[in-house]
Design a protein around this motif. Structure first.
Motif, mmCIF file in Angstrom:
data_model
loop_
_atom_site.group_PDB
_atom_site.id
_atom_site.type_symbol
_atom_site.label_atom_id
_atom_site.label_comp_id
_atom_site.label_asym_id
_atom_site.label_seq_id
_atom_site.Cartn_x
_atom_site.Cartn_y
_atom_site.Cartn_z
ATOM 1 N N GLY A 86 0.796 -1.232 0.000
ATOM 2 C CA GLY A 86 0.000 0.000 0.000
ATOM 3 C C GLY A 86 0.825 1.276 0.000
ATOM 4 N N LYS A 87 2.158 1.146 -0.055
ATOM 5 C CA LYS A 87 3.038 2.330 -0.053
ATOM 6 C C LYS A 87 3.985 2.263 -1.253
ATOM 7 C CE LYS A 87 1.885 3.795 4.207
ATOM 8 N NZ LYS A 87 1.234 5.079 4.484
ATOM 9 N N PRO A 88 3.461 2.506 -2.447
ATOM 10 C CA PRO A 88 4.281 2.320 -3.656
ATOM 11 C C PRO A 88 5.494 3.246 -3.739
ATOM 12 C CG PRO A 88 2.188 3.375 -4.178
ATOM 13 C CD PRO A 88 2.085 2.916 -2.763
ATOM 14 N N LEU A 89 5.515 4.311 -2.914
ATOM 15 C CA LEU A 89 6.659 5.227 -2.965
ATOM 16 C C LEU A 89 7.547 5.095 -1.719
ATOM 17 C CD1 LEU A 89 4.950 8.471 -4.375
ATOM 18 C CD2 LEU A 89 5.899 6.529 -5.634
ATOM 19 N N SER A 90 7.370 4.007 -0.959
ATOM 20 C CA SER A 90 8.165 3.855 0.273
ATOM 21 C C SER A 90 9.657 3.849 -0.042
ATOM 22 C CB SER A 90 7.772 2.577 1.007
ATOM 23 O OG SER A 90 7.999 1.457 0.185
ATOM 24 N N GLY A 91 10.406 4.573 0.774
ATOM 25 C CA GLY A 91 11.856 4.611 0.610
ATOM 26 C C GLY A 91 12.339 5.615 -0.417
ATOM 27 N N SER A 150 -2.648 14.469 -10.154
ATOM 28 C CA SER A 150 -2.218 13.863 -11.424
ATOM 29 C C SER A 150 -0.717 13.560 -11.388
ATOM 30 C CB SER A 150 -2.584 14.757 -12.611
ATOM 31 O OG SER A 150 -1.899 15.992 -12.574
ATOM 32 N N VAL A 151 0.079 14.432 -10.751
ATOM 33 C CA VAL A 151 1.513 14.145 -10.624
ATOM 34 C C VAL A 151 1.727 12.930 -9.716
ATOM 35 C CG1 VAL A 151 3.725 15.019 -9.754
ATOM 36 C CG2 VAL A 151 2.233 16.524 -11.084
ATOM 37 N N ALA A 152 1.010 12.898 -8.603
ATOM 38 C CA ALA A 152 1.149 11.760 -7.682
ATOM 39 C C ALA A 152 0.757 10.456 -8.384
ATOM 40 C CB ALA A 152 0.286 11.982 -6.439
ATOM 41 N N ASP A 153 -0.314 10.481 -9.146
ATOM 42 C CA ASP A 153 -0.742 9.273 -9.859
ATOM 43 C C ASP A 153 0.319 8.818 -10.857
ATOM 44 O OD1 ASP A 153 -3.029 9.421 -8.413
ATOM 45 O OD2 ASP A 153 -4.345 9.998 -10.075
ATOM 46 N N GLY A 154 0.951 9.771 -11.522
ATOM 47 C CA GLY A 154 2.018 9.430 -12.465
ATOM 48 C C GLY A 154 3.179 8.748 -11.762
ATOM 49 N N LEU A 155 3.554 9.280 -10.602
ATOM 50 C CA LEU A 155 4.666 8.687 -9.849
ATOM 51 C C LEU A 155 4.325 7.271 -9.375
ATOM 52 C CD1 LEU A 155 5.902 11.545 -9.948
ATOM 53 C CD2 LEU A 155 6.681 11.179 -7.620
ATOM 54 N N VAL A 156 3.095 7.098 -8.890
ATOM 55 C CA VAL A 156 2.673 5.766 -8.424
ATOM 56 C C VAL A 156 2.765 4.773 -9.581
ATOM 57 C CG1 VAL A 156 0.675 4.412 -7.687
ATOM 58 C CG2 VAL A 156 1.223 6.575 -6.533
ATOM 59 N N GLU A 157 2.275 5.200 -10.736
ATOM 60 C CA GLU A 157 2.277 4.301 -11.892
ATOM 61 C C GLU A 157 3.720 3.940 -12.278
ATOM 62 O OE1 GLU A 157 -0.334 5.821 -14.964
ATOM 63 O OE2 GLU A 157 0.632 4.492 -16.425
ATOM 64 N N TYR A 158 4.576 4.942 -12.325
ATOM 65 C CA TYR A 158 5.959 4.689 -12.740
ATOM 66 C C TYR A 158 6.692 3.796 -11.736
ATOM 67 C CZ TYR A 158 10.872 5.228 -13.719
ATOM 68 O OH TYR A 158 12.189 4.955 -13.970
ATOM 69 N N TYR A 159 6.638 4.166 -10.473
ATOM 70 C CA TYR A 159 7.426 3.409 -9.490
ATOM 71 C C TYR A 159 6.831 2.030 -9.222
ATOM 72 C CZ TYR A 159 10.571 7.294 -8.843
ATOM 73 O OH TYR A 159 11.514 8.257 -9.070
ATOM 74 N N SER A 160 5.514 1.890 -9.345
ATOM 75 C CA SER A 160 4.924 0.558 -9.158
ATOM 76 C C SER A 160 5.443 -0.397 -10.221
ATOM 77 C CB SER A 160 3.396 0.624 -9.248
ATOM 78 O OG SER A 160 2.901 1.462 -8.239
ATOM 79 N N LYS A 161 5.586 0.113 -11.434
ATOM 80 C CA LYS A 161 6.061 -0.722 -12.535
ATOM 81 C C LYS A 161 7.565 -0.960 -12.447
ATOM 82 C CE LYS A 161 3.250 0.700 -16.129
ATOM 83 N NZ LYS A 161 3.169 1.560 -17.298
ATOM 84 N N ALA A 162 8.307 0.124 -12.110
ATOM 85 C CA ALA A 162 9.754 0.076 -12.275
ATOM 86 C C ALA A 162 10.493 -0.582 -11.114
ATOM 87 C CB ALA A 162 10.293 1.491 -12.481
#
Ligand code: ZN
Length: 437
Positions: A128-133, A420-432
């Protein structure tokens, strides 16, 4: 009269608003020939590049030079790409060169030294924390507050609330920080108030401003501006001192903060765009509204002539910030276009930018911030502040949920931007990055 021409081009850009919000280099000539350095620039430390020996192959280096950083060409003695090495000019007067040795193959590449971490090297995210760390620095563009008029980032329609870009970007940054922290990121601010980060003020730059003007063909520069309609205002010591303060000194100070103190994995530069609004007390409102994002690249031949800019370009290339910032910018652009429904901005000329990536919204451009922050940088330019629609949404202020603005149910413009910026980051980091088991 080349410099004069540059001033005319700048004035024209401001009028048509092609890049109202961007940092454009006004002074392309340096003050000392032997020290061929840009305005307020640092002496290049070429020895730092020794750490990058054999960290890149010939093909990758050639690709980044030709397709990303030097898309407008350069003088042949600046960079010579050979089979096993590149020869880079350090200083023309002294005929000094730096030799970068290539890795023989992908598998022979040494690790790239850097303080920031690419997404794929982060540990798997927490549930639930896709941007952790992840360490994110937010850079709200400009200053706002009492500085907005000086920055020429201010306009007012009648008795309505004045529109000040620096205040809008800070508001977005605060909302975005809350969202990113909830997603697990560690968030810092490059600017968190409407006061400058630089300790300098325009008065500190009078002498430098005078020298620059004289060097650029204004033998007896006037001290002050007559009024805002003064056609010669850009040739006054006051105007030049102010721009040295709020643009050059301020952004270089922010870069020092990013590079020496904050050490983020990524910086998000937050801006609002504009079209030329003419008289700021009676601004032109337009129907045009658009979105684009910028990453570093697309250096002009005259920028590459400056020893510090050439060095900073090569250091950035070797850090492979581009490998991270391009897909991040592309993914963020897609999320922003989805949520804002804005069309991509088309630059009226291809002279200073190069379209990159797959989204259609991302350009490479050599801005001071995208060049100097030594990590991936995504520079966001959504919304034309003086479009009728955006102006109405800015006047409506921030609110929860949706409201009817000009006949359409909309989120507050600040939340739409941040979400919209937060959603973009979630999408990118979840994938990458990897996920936890
Ligand atoms: Zn801006």
């Amino acid at each position: 009269m080349a410099t004069r021409l540059i001033w005319q081009v700048e004035a024209w850009r401001r009028r048509v608003g092609a890049s109202t919000c961007l940092f454009v280099a006004i002074f392309t000539t340096s003050l000392q020939a032997a020290e061929n350095i840009s305005v307020l620039g640092n002496k290049p430390r070429w020895d730092v590049l020794e750490h990058y020996q054999q960290t890149i192959t010939h093909d990758e280096f050639a690709h980044l030079i030709n397709d990303v950083y030097c898309t407008h060409g350069f003088a042949p003695d600046l960079i010579e790409i050979k089979d096993d090495s590149a020869r880079i000019l350090m200083n023309r007067d002294f005929q000094k060169f730096f030799t970068l040795r290539f890795a023989a193959s992908d598998s022979a590449r040494k690790p790239v030294p850097r303080l920031w971490r690419p997404a794929k090297s982060l540990s798997p995210s927490k549930e639930g924390k896709p941007l952790s760390g992840l360490k994110i620095a937010l850079d709200p563009g400009h200053l706002g507050g009492k500085w907005a008029k000086m920055e020429e980032r201010w306009f007012q329609v009648g008795d309505s609330q004045p529109v000040q870009e620096g205040d809008l970007t800070l508001r977005v940054a605060r909302l975005l920080a809350t969202r990113l922290r909830a997603l697990g990121a560690t968030v810092s601010f490059v600017r968190s108030t409407d006061e400058p980060t630089t300790g300098k003020r325009p008065d500190d730059f009078h002498e430098l401003a005078r020298k620059i003007l004289i060097k650029n063909g204004v033998p007896q520069p006037r001290a002050d501006i007559l009024d805002q309609t003064d056609p010669e205002k850009e040739h006054t010591i006051r105007w030049q001192s102010e721009i040295l303060f709020y643009r050059y000194s301020e952004i270089r100070r922010r870069a020092a903060l990013v590079n020496l103190k904050l050490h983020p994995d990524v910086v998000l530069c937050l801006h609002f765009n504009a079209e030329g609004w003419g008289d700021p007390t009676s601004p032109l409102l337009t129907d045009a509204n658009h979105l684009h994002l910028l990453v570093n690249g697309s250096y002009l031949p005259e920028e590459l002539e400056l020893d510090d800019e050439r060095f900073e370009m090569i250091r950035r290339l070797l850090s492979r910030a581009y490998d991270e910032e391009l897909p991040l910018a592309d993914t963020t652009a897609a999320a922003m276009s989805r949520e804002t429904a804005l069309p991509p901005y088309a630059y009226p000329t291809t002279k200073s930018t190069t379209k990159v990536g797959a989204s259609g919204y991302v350009y490479a451009r050599n801005l001071l911030a995208t060049r100097l922050y030594r990590c991936p940088v995504v520079y966001c330019e959504p919304y034309v502040m003086n479009s009728k629609d955006v102006f109405a949404r800015i006047q409506a202020g921030d609110y929860e949920g949706t409201r009817n603005i000009n006949g359409v149910e909309r989120k507050s413009i600040f939340r739409e931007y941040a979400d919209s910026v937060a959603d973009g980051l979630v999408e990118y980091y979840s994938k990458a990055r990897g996920k936890s088991d």
